[in-house]
Design an enzyme around this catalytic site. Structure first.
Site, mmCIF file in Angstrom:
data_model
loop_
_atom_site.group_PDB
_atom_site.id
_atom_site.type_symbol
_atom_site.label_atom_id
_atom_site.label_comp_id
_atom_site.label_asym_id
_atom_site.label_seq_id
_atom_site.Cartn_x
_atom_site.Cartn_y
_atom_site.Cartn_z
ATOM 1 N N LYS A 39 0.791 -1.257 -0.022
ATOM 2 C CA LYS A 39 -0.048 0.183 0.003
ATOM 3 C C LYS A 39 0.858 1.351 -0.018
ATOM 4 C CE LYS A 39 -0.525 -0.076 5.053
ATOM 5 N NZ LYS A 39 -1.378 -0.238 6.379
ATOM 6 N N TYR A 244 15.510 30.101 8.137
ATOM 7 C CA TYR A 244 14.568 30.985 8.932
ATOM 8 C C TYR A 244 14.724 31.108 10.316
ATOM 9 C CZ TYR A 244 12.174 30.840 4.144
ATOM 10 O OH TYR A 244 11.927 31.086 2.867
#
Length: 345
Positions: A39, A244
């Site tokens: 999956k 940042y």
């Protein structure tokens, strides 16, 4: 300083021999048939690549989460192998189940009725809820005659990665109470359940994350290596910041490498300031925040900074990286982005 020889994107190397070896190793731990769970696009590695590797190793039974995944898997595998769908027969799945010859694991009396009404005679399995309270037919709704004609009756363990957790024995007992006496093949164990021992194996096991190198299969071979290109290096003086929010502030003269990768590539922001990358085996701390496309890494202790730094590989598994980010290896694997240059060994 720029690194002119560095590539623009990272390189994700997938070792198919390791994938196959992990399937064979888990297969050898029981006398049951061993399926493969593919999956989430083969846990992020590519469903066609993963499934065909397992098929060549000997797998003949596969599991996906939803019918749409099953359609893609059928296209990759061809008509032979059995493909099971954990979510069962959802409204709108009928054509997919029919045309791709998928086997839904029916999860409720409503799904049983839907399947019988829309695809009479089409193969089906049943998923039972034995205590996880996520998917499956509840004990109060369960009637053994529901299994008439089923290809498989299964359930899923909630705490198999904790061998001593009392929920394992409780779910095993519940599964036996609901299914003992049936002549239909049964399945309870995924990777963790396989490692719990013979009592949990029944007729079919369904390894997932262990195939891809993840815990709780501690002896799994490394499947994924991730090398990230260094674009530029610079020297920060004490007190200067990087990235940042000025989240990293140099406490000494510090050499910083700017690396091409970020949260757009599946490197989640929770790694900020915590993750370790490796320069030919030398650990290098991620300095400051993960941004969308770039990382800043402290390479002060590396004399000659290489063109790439390694995030995943023999020095650091997906689970070790996940630990520092406060998550699990599943999330790291399935988040790996599509911008990487992928090399298949």
């Amino acid at each position: 300083m720029f690194h002119p020889n560095a590539m623009g994107t990272g390189t994700l190397t997938i070792d198919t021999a390791a994938l196959a070896a992990n399937w064979r190793a888990l297969d050898a731990k029981s006398t049951a048939e061993t399926a493969a769970v593919v999956k989430a696009d083969g846990y992020g590695l590519g469903v066609a690549l993963a499934a065909n590797t397992f098929a060549k190793a000997g797998a003949r039974n596969f599991f996906v989460a939803v019918a749409k995944e099953g359609v893609a898997l059928r296209a990759a595998l061809g008509p032979g192998p059995e493909i099971n769908v954990f979510s069962g027969h959802m409204e709108g799945d009928t054509a997919h189940l029919r045309d791709a010859n998928l086997v839904p694991m029916l999860n409720s009396p409503e799904q049983v009725a839907r399947h019988q009404d829309s695809l009479p005679g089409h193969s089906f399995g049943l998923q039972l809820d034995t205590g996880m309270n996520r998917l499956g037919i509840e004990p109060y709704d369960w009637q053994p005659e529901m299994a008439n004609g089923a290809t498989l009756v299964m359930s899923h363990l909630a705490c198999a990665d904790e061998p001593d957790h009392p929920a394992n024995a409780a779910q095993l007992n519940s599964f036996r109470q609901m299914t003992d006496g049936l002549t239909v093949p049964r399945s309870l164990a995924a990777t963790g359940g396989i490692l719990l021992g013979e009592d949990y194996h029944f007729d079919l096991t369904r390894p997932g994350v262990g195939l891809y190198g993840g815990l709780p299969f501690e002896n799994a071979k490394t499947v994924v290596t991730l090398d990230l290109p260094v674009i530029q290096t610079r020297v920060l003086q004490k007190g200067e910041s990087a990235g940042y929010g000025c989240a990293f502030v140099a406490e000494r003269e510090t050499k910083i490498a700017t690396v091409s990768a970020g949260y757009a590539d599946g490197l989640i922001r929770a790694m900020s300031g915590k993750a370790t990358l490796f320069a030919d085996g030398t650990p290098c701390q991620l300095a400051g925040r993960v941004s969308m496309d770039l990382l800043t890494v402290d390479v002060t202790d590396v004399d000659d900074v290489p063109d790439t730094l390694r995030l995943l590989g023999p020095h650091q598994s997906v689970d070790q990286l996940a630990d520092v980010a406060g998550t699990i290896g599943y999330e790291i694997l399935t988040s790996l982005g599509q911008r990487y240059n992928r090399i298949v060994l």
